[in-house]
Design a protein around this motif. Sequence first.
Motif, PDB file in Angstrom:
ATOM      1  N   ASP A   1      -5.350  -5.936  -7.261  1.00  0.00           N
ATOM      2  CA  ASP A   1      -4.186  -5.638  -6.426  1.00  0.00           C
ATOM      3  C   ASP A   1      -4.425  -6.029  -4.970  1.00  0.00           C
ATOM      4  O   ASP A   1      -3.555  -6.614  -4.323  1.00  0.00           O
ATOM      5  CB  ASP A   1      -3.825  -4.149  -6.505  1.00  0.00           C
ATOM      6  CG  ASP A   1      -3.234  -3.784  -7.870  1.00  0.00           C
ATOM      7  OD1 ASP A   1      -2.603  -4.676  -8.497  1.00  0.00           O
ATOM      8  OD2 ASP A   1      -3.397  -2.633  -8.315  1.00  0.00           O
TER       9      ASP A   1
ATOM     10  N   GLN B   1      -2.495  -8.905  -2.781  1.00  0.00           N
ATOM     11  CA  GLN B   1      -1.953  -8.580  -1.463  1.00  0.00           C
ATOM     12  C   GLN B   1      -2.529  -9.542  -0.417  1.00  0.00           C
ATOM     13  O   GLN B   1      -1.803 -10.064   0.430  1.00  0.00           O
ATOM     14  CB  GLN B   1      -2.333  -7.135  -1.128  1.00  0.00           C
ATOM     15  CG  GLN B   1      -1.734  -6.610   0.153  1.00  0.00           C
ATOM     16  CD  GLN B   1      -2.218  -5.204   0.464  1.00  0.00           C
ATOM     17  OE1 GLN B   1      -3.390  -4.874   0.229  1.00  0.00           O
ATOM     18  NE2 GLN B   1      -1.365  -4.368   0.981  1.00  0.00           N
TER      19      GLN B   1
ATOM     20  N   TYR C   1       4.699  -8.174  -7.132  1.00  0.00           N
ATOM     21  CA  TYR C   1       3.893  -7.229  -6.358  1.00  0.00           C
ATOM     22  C   TYR C   1       4.759  -6.082  -5.823  1.00  0.00           C
ATOM     23  O   TYR C   1       4.392  -4.908  -5.904  1.00  0.00           O
ATOM     24  CB  TYR C   1       3.216  -7.985  -5.211  1.00  0.00           C
ATOM     25  CG  TYR C   1       2.439  -7.111  -4.262  1.00  0.00           C
ATOM     26  CD1 TYR C   1       1.160  -6.657  -4.584  1.00  0.00           C
ATOM     27  CD2 TYR C   1       2.976  -6.731  -3.031  1.00  0.00           C
ATOM     28  CE1 TYR C   1       0.444  -5.850  -3.722  1.00  0.00           C
ATOM     29  CE2 TYR C   1       2.269  -5.927  -2.156  1.00  0.00           C
ATOM     30  CZ  TYR C   1       1.001  -5.482  -2.506  1.00  0.00           C
ATOM     31  OH  TYR C   1       0.295  -4.684  -1.648  1.00  0.00           O
TER      32      TYR C   1
ATOM     33  N   LYS D   1       6.040  -3.870  -8.661  1.00  0.00           N
ATOM     34  CA  LYS D   1       4.974  -3.036  -9.187  1.00  0.00           C
ATOM     35  C   LYS D   1       4.727  -1.842  -8.264  1.00  0.00           C
ATOM     36  O   LYS D   1       4.559  -0.709  -8.726  1.00  0.00           O
ATOM     37  CB  LYS D   1       3.698  -3.868  -9.341  1.00  0.00           C
ATOM     38  CG  LYS D   1       2.554  -3.074  -9.955  1.00  0.00           C
ATOM     39  CD  LYS D   1       1.332  -3.938 -10.187  1.00  0.00           C
ATOM     40  CE  LYS D   1       0.165  -3.080 -10.625  1.00  0.00           C
ATOM     41  NZ  LYS D   1      -1.045  -3.855 -10.856  1.00  0.00           N
ATOM     42  N   LYS D   2       4.731  -2.100  -6.943  1.00  0.00           N
ATOM     43  CA  LYS D   2       4.542  -1.008  -5.983  1.00  0.00           C
ATOM     44  C   LYS D   2       5.626   0.053  -6.172  1.00  0.00           C
ATOM     45  O   LYS D   2       5.359   1.247  -6.130  1.00  0.00           O
ATOM     46  CB  LYS D   2       4.621  -1.560  -4.545  1.00  0.00           C
ATOM     47  CG  LYS D   2       3.263  -1.898  -3.967  1.00  0.00           C
ATOM     48  CD  LYS D   2       3.358  -2.469  -2.587  1.00  0.00           C
ATOM     49  CE  LYS D   2       3.509  -1.385  -1.510  1.00  0.00           C
ATOM     50  NZ  LYS D   2       3.186  -1.913  -0.157  1.00  0.00           N
ATOM     51  N   TYR D   3       6.836  -0.412  -6.375  1.00  0.00           N
ATOM     52  CA  TYR D   3       7.982   0.480  -6.566  1.00  0.00           C
ATOM     53  C   TYR D   3       7.798   1.322  -7.823  1.00  0.00           C
ATOM     54  O   TYR D   3       7.978   2.540  -7.818  1.00  0.00           O
ATOM     55  CB  TYR D   3       9.245  -0.379  -6.679  1.00  0.00           C
ATOM     56  CG  TYR D   3      10.513   0.344  -6.311  1.00  0.00           C
ATOM     57  CD1 TYR D   3      11.236  -0.037  -5.187  1.00  0.00           C
ATOM     58  CD2 TYR D   3      11.002   1.397  -7.086  1.00  0.00           C
ATOM     59  CE1 TYR D   3      12.407   0.617  -4.836  1.00  0.00           C
ATOM     60  CE2 TYR D   3      12.167   2.054  -6.746  1.00  0.00           C
ATOM     61  CZ  TYR D   3      12.853   1.665  -5.619  1.00  0.00           C
ATOM     62  OH  TYR D   3      14.014   2.321  -5.274  1.00  0.00           O
TER      63      TYR D   3
ATOM     64  N   ARG E   1       5.238   4.081  -7.553  1.00  0.00           N
ATOM     65  CA  ARG E   1       5.751   5.285  -6.890  1.00  0.00           C
ATOM     66  C   ARG E   1       6.505   6.169  -7.880  1.00  0.00           C
ATOM     67  O   ARG E   1       6.364   7.388  -7.876  1.00  0.00           O
ATOM     68  CB  ARG E   1       6.673   4.899  -5.717  1.00  0.00           C
ATOM     69  CG  ARG E   1       5.919   4.461  -4.482  1.00  0.00           C
ATOM     70  CD  ARG E   1       6.760   4.611  -3.213  1.00  0.00           C
ATOM     71  NE  ARG E   1       7.956   3.781  -3.222  1.00  0.00           N
ATOM     72  CZ  ARG E   1       7.974   2.509  -2.809  1.00  0.00           C
ATOM     73  NH1 ARG E   1       6.860   1.932  -2.378  1.00  0.00           N
ATOM     74  NH2 ARG E   1       9.093   1.818  -2.828  1.00  0.00           N
TER      75      ARG E   1
END
Length: 178
Positions: free
Chosen positions: A66, A70, A158, A161-163, A166
């Motif tokens: 990850d 980033q 990306y 996936k972050k969303y 959460r």
Amino acid sequence: MSNYFEFYNIPESFLLDEKALKSTYYKLSRAYHPDFFANEPQEKQQEILQLSTQNTNAYRTLSDPDLRMQYILKEHGLLEEGGKNELPSDFLMEMMDLNEELMELEFDFDAAKLHEIGEKSSGVMAELENDILPVLQRYPELHGLTKEEALQEVKTYYLKKKYLLRIQESIAKLATGS
């Protein structure tokens, strides 16, 4: 300071040979060990310290998929603060629905419903991983995709996936009742 991939003398890539990365890290850790340079002039010692720090940072970043993703996106100026990080509206609608269902569960807890939402979010995550894998595997040699288009796809993945992560955190909190 060279970029982390140049520092390790490897091509920029989303999927790396972790073993090779680790052995390069150890090799450089030994080469740049401050003890070996104790009798060198101050500026040489300073330079070695910088190289040693860069080695640690490079390894920490590149060994984590990850953080590596980033890093690549940032290197290409695709994750700027306040930049355009919008997601496709159909995805956002789907996530808003999941969030609403989760909010309802905070007031009226239903274990079966929570499980169902968990399954749904895992399904979306699996689909995301599946769709992006060929891009990650072939990058930057992509047939029919420019490098820019590929990076754009990875950026969208990306951010999605972050969303999702959460949402999965909210699910976990509800599940443990904390």
